[in-house]
Design a protein around this motif. Structure first.
Motif, PDB file in Angstrom:
ATOM      1  N   UNK A  11       0.831  -1.205   0.000  1.00 48.64           N
ATOM      2  CA  UNK A  11       0.000   0.000   0.000  1.00 48.64           C
ATOM      3  C   UNK A  11       0.868   1.258   0.000  1.00 48.64           C
ATOM      4  N   UNK A  12       0.474   2.191  -0.839  1.00 49.16           N
ATOM      5  CA  UNK A  12       1.100   3.518  -0.834  1.00 49.16           C
ATOM      6  C   UNK A  12       0.011   4.541  -0.567  1.00 49.16           C
ATOM      7  N   UNK A  13       0.352   5.590   0.156  1.00 50.47           N
ATOM      8  CA  UNK A  13      -0.641   6.607   0.513  1.00 50.47           C
ATOM      9  C   UNK A  13      -0.294   7.917  -0.182  1.00 50.47           C
ATOM     10  N   UNK A  14      -1.341   8.571  -0.654  1.00 48.90           N
ATOM     11  CA  UNK A  14      -1.148   9.890  -1.249  1.00 48.90           C
ATOM     12  C   UNK A  14      -2.082  10.820  -0.496  1.00 48.90           C
ATOM     13  N   UNK A 175      -4.309  -1.386   9.014  1.00 50.17           N
ATOM     14  CA  UNK A 175      -3.959  -0.804  10.319  1.00 50.17           C
ATOM     15  C   UNK A 175      -2.729   0.089  10.201  1.00 50.17           C
ATOM     16  N   UNK A 176      -1.716  -0.408   9.443  1.00 56.91           N
ATOM     17  CA  UNK A 176      -0.505   0.407   9.271  1.00 56.91           C
ATOM     18  C   UNK A 176      -0.814   1.683   8.506  1.00 56.91           C
ATOM     19  N   UNK A 177      -1.698   1.587   7.504  1.00 58.70           N
ATOM     20  CA  UNK A 177      -2.048   2.772   6.714  1.00 58.70           C
ATOM     21  C   UNK A 177      -2.694   3.831   7.611  1.00 58.70           C
ATOM     22  N   UNK A 178      -3.603   3.395   8.486  1.00 56.87           N
ATOM     23  CA  UNK A 178      -4.271   4.336   9.380  1.00 56.87           C
ATOM     24  C   UNK A 178      -3.270   4.909  10.379  1.00 56.87           C
ATOM     25  N   UNK A 179      -2.384   4.059  10.900  1.00 57.76           N
ATOM     26  CA  UNK A 179      -1.380   4.536  11.860  1.00 57.76           C
ATOM     27  C   UNK A 179      -0.450   5.559  11.204  1.00 57.76           C
ATOM     28  N   UNK A 228     -12.361   8.453   0.478  1.00 54.70           N
ATOM     29  CA  UNK A 228     -12.440   7.966   1.859  1.00 54.70           C
ATOM     30  C   UNK A 228     -12.484   9.213   2.740  1.00 54.70           C
ATOM     31  N   UNK A 229     -13.537   9.323   3.569  1.00 60.78           N
ATOM     32  CA  UNK A 229     -13.695  10.598   4.279  1.00 60.78           C
ATOM     33  C   UNK A 229     -13.482  10.521   5.788  1.00 60.78           C
ATOM     34  N   UNK A 230     -12.904   9.414   6.239  1.00 58.98           N
ATOM     35  CA  UNK A 230     -12.515   9.318   7.654  1.00 58.98           C
ATOM     36  C   UNK A 230     -11.455   8.220   7.746  1.00 58.98           C
ATOM     37  N   UNK A 231     -10.750   8.171   8.875  1.00 61.04           N
ATOM     38  CA  UNK A 231      -9.753   7.111   9.045  1.00 61.04           C
ATOM     39  C   UNK A 231     -10.427   5.748   9.076  1.00 61.04           C
ATOM     40  N   UNK A 232     -11.654   5.726   9.604  1.00 54.22           N
ATOM     41  CA  UNK A 232     -12.428   4.480   9.632  1.00 54.22           C
ATOM     42  C   UNK A 232     -12.709   4.015   8.194  1.00 54.22           C
TER      43      UNK A 232
END
Ligand SMILES: [Zn+2]
Length: 487
Positions: A11-14, A175-179, A228-232
Motif C-alpha cells: 500500500x502507498x498513501x497519497x 492498520x498500518x495505513x491508518x497509523x 475515503x472521508x474518515x480514518x475508519x
C-alpha cells in the motif's frame, strides 16, 4: 495457511493537506472554510488576464517545517511548475505545482500501532501546490440542484495552499495505513501548519493498493482508492480492496489498473475509471514565478521552532517513562496536557506519579469542569510538590486526593496548605495506637464479629480510625496495629 496469508498487501498513501494560512497561495484572498460560494476570489485566483501570482511566505515556511519534522532535506533551490490540464474547477487551466525541484526532498513518517510497535514508511515526495475550486454536480447530495443537469463551481478553494505528500509503497496492512495517517496528522497539528480535518477536506487521502504472493518482490497491479472521508473509511476501504483483489486472483482472474471510489454507506468500492497510462501534464517552469532560494540560516531558524513531535513523545513516554500505549496516546492527543505532563515530570523526576495525577484526578476534574488542566489553578510546580509530599510519606493518598481538589480551586501550594493546616501524616505509632484503642472500645459489636472470624469488618474499623485521625494516620500502620490489637 488461510487464503489471506498466502498474499502480502502493498500500500502507498497519497494525501493532500490544505495549509493553515491567512491568505491563499498566490493572492491576498482569505483562506477560510465555509464562506458563501465565490466570495473569497480575486483576479489572481480567477485567472483574469494580466493577473500575476505572488508566493505566500507563510505557506513556504509551513512546508519547510513539515519537511524538517519528517526528516526531509530542504534544497537551496526549488521552483514552481505549471501542471497543465483542463477542468472547470481550475480557472487557469493549469495548476501551479512543483515537478522536479520541490521545496522538500525525501523524509520518513514513523508511526505507532495499537500494540506499541513502531513502523516507518519513506516518502517519495512532498511538494507545494495550489488547491482547485470545488465542483458540485447534479445528482449529488446537494439538495439545491437535485434532478438538474448542470454543475456549480465554487472558487473559494481555488488557490488555497496545498501540500501533496506521496509515500513509497511500504505499508502492508490497513492498520498500518491508518497509523501512518494518524502520525502524519498529529505531526502537522503539533506544527500548527494545518487543521487536518478530513470532514472539511483539509486532509484528503487516497490509497494505492496491490497484492502479491507472500515472498515475491515484484509489485502487483494496483488500484487507487478514492473518496475515503474518515480514518475508519480508510481502514474499511483498504481491507475490502485487499479481499477483493485476493478473490480475483484466487479465482484465476487478473487485477486491472483502475481508480475506484469508496462507497461508505454500502461498504464497497466502485470502479470510476481505468487508468492504463500516466497522464501527460506537460509540466514546465512557471514563467510568472522566480525560483525559490532558501538559505541554511533560514532553514536553521525554522528548525528551532519545531516542537516535540508526537512520535518522539511516544517513544519517550512508552520507553523512558514506562507508560502504556493508551496513556501515551491520550497525552499526545491533548497537546496542552502533554506539555503540562512534561513540565510535571521535569519538576518531580517521577513520571509514574506524574502520570497518575495528570491522567487520573486532574483529567477527571478537567472533564467535570470543562476547563483544560493547563488553564486550571494547578501549576506543574505544585504537582511536583504534591508528588514530593507523597514520596516522603508526609501525606497519605487520601490527603493527596483532597489536596488535588483544593489546588484545582486555586488554593496554591500543597506544601503550604499541609504546613498551615497540619495535614502531615501521623506516622507516630503511639499516637496511632491511641486512635486504634479508642475505636476498638467504641465498637464492641464489630470487634466481636471480627474475633468470631468475620475478618472483613476490619475495613470498617480502619475507616473509623482514619476518620478519628482526620485522615492523617498512615494507613499501613493503622492496619498492622489494628491487627496486632485484635489478635
Ligand atoms: Zn484571490
Amino acid at each position: 495457511m488461510s487464503v489471506m496469508e498466502k498474499y502480502e498487501a502493498v500500500i502507498g498513501i497519497e494525501c493532500h493537506v490544505e495549509l493553515k494560512t491567512e491568505s491563499k497561495m498566490f493572492c491576498g484572498c482569505r483562506n477560510v472554510f465555509g464562506a458563501e460560494p465565490n466570495t473569497n476570489v480575486c483576479p489572481v485566483c480567477l485567472a483574469l488576464p494580466g493577473a500575476l501570482p505572488v508566493p505566500n511566505a507563510a505557506a513556504i515556511e509551513h512546508m519547510i517545517r513539515a519537511g524538517l519534522a519528517v526528516g526531509a532535506t530542504i534544497p537551496t533551490f526549488s521552483k514552481f511548475d505549471r501542471k497543465n490540464y483542463f477542468y472547470p474547477d481550475m480557472p487557469k487551466d493549469y495548476q501551479i505545482s512543483q515537478f522536479d525541484m520541490p521545496i522538500t526532498q525525501g523524509g520518513v513518517i514513523r508511526y505507532w500501532l495499537e500494540d506499541g510497535r513502531i513502523g516507518e514508511c519513506r516518502l517519495t515526495r512532498i511538494h507545494l501546490e495550489e488547491d482547485t475550486g470545488k465542483s458540485t454536480h447534479a445528482g449529488s447530495t446537494d439538495g439545491r440542484i437535485a434532478g438538474s443537469t448542470f454543475s456549480l463551481v465554487d472558487y473559494n478553494r481555488a488557490g488555497v495552499p496545498l501540500m501533496e505528500c506521496v509515500s513509497e509503497p511500504e505499508i502492508h496492512s490497513a492498520q498500518e495505513a491508518v497509523a501512518f495517517l494518524e502520525s502524519f496528522r498529529r505531526t502537522l497539528l503539533a506544527l500548527g501548519v494545518s487543521d487536518v480535518k478530513m470532514e472539511e477536506g483539509s486532509l484528503r487521502c487516497d490509497a494505492n493498493v496491490s497484492i502479491r504472493p507472500l515472498g515475491a518482490t515484484e509489485l502487483g497491479t494496483k488500484a487507487e482508492i478514492k473518496n475515503m472521508n474518515s480514518f475508519r473509511s480508510v481502514q474499511r476501504a483498504i481491507e475490502s480492496e485487499i479481499a477483493r483483489q485476493i478473490e480475483i486472483v484466487e479465482s484465476g482472474g487478473r487485477v486491472v489498473q483502475e481508480t475506484r471510489g469508496w462507497d461508505e454507506a454500502r461498504g464497497v468500492s466502485v470502479s470510476m475509471r481505468s487508468k492504463e497510462q500516466a497522464h501527460d501534464y506537460r509540466y514546465f517552469p512557471d514563467p510568472d514565478l522566480v525560483p525559490l532560494e532558501i538559505g541554511a540560516e533560514r532553514v536553521n531558524a525554522l528548525r528551532a521552532t519545531i516542537p516535540p513531535l508526537p512520535i518522539e513523545r511516544f517513544e519517550r513516554y512508552t520507553g523512558t517513562y514506562g507508560l502504556n500505549v493508551k496513556q501515551a496516546t491520550q497525552l499526545i492527543d491533548n497537546g496542552s496536557l502533554a506539555e503540562f505532563f512534561d513540565a510535571c515530570v521535569r519538576v518531580s523526576k517521577n513520571p509514574q506519579s506524574a502520570t497518575n495525577f495528570v491522567l487520573g484526578d486532574l483529567s477527571r476534574l478537567a472533564n467535570e469542569s470543562g476547563i483544560a488542566v493547563s488553564d486550571s489553578g494547578v501549576s506543574p510546580e505544585h504537582v511536583g510538590e504534591l508528588i514530593a509530599l507523597v514520596e516522603s510519606k508526609t501525606i497519605n493518598s487520601k490527603i493527596a486526593k483532597d489536596l488535588v481538589e483544593r489546588m484545582w480551586k486555586g488554593d496554591g501550594s500543597p506544601k503550604a496548605i499541609v504546613e498551615r493546616e497540619g495535614l502531615a501524616q501521623t506516622s507516630d505509632p503511639s499516637a496511632i495506637e491511641g486512635f486504634v484503642l479508642a475505636v476498638i472500645e467504641a465498637n464492641p459489636g464489630p470487634v466481636a464479629e471480627y474475633k468470631a472470624g468475620k475478618t472483613n469488618v476490619a475495613g470498617f474499623l480502619v475507616g473509623q480510625i482514619m476518620k478519628a485521625s482526620k485522615g492523617k494516620a498512615d494507613p499501613a500502620l493503622v492496619q498492622s496495629l489494628l491487627k496486632a490489637k485484635l489478635e
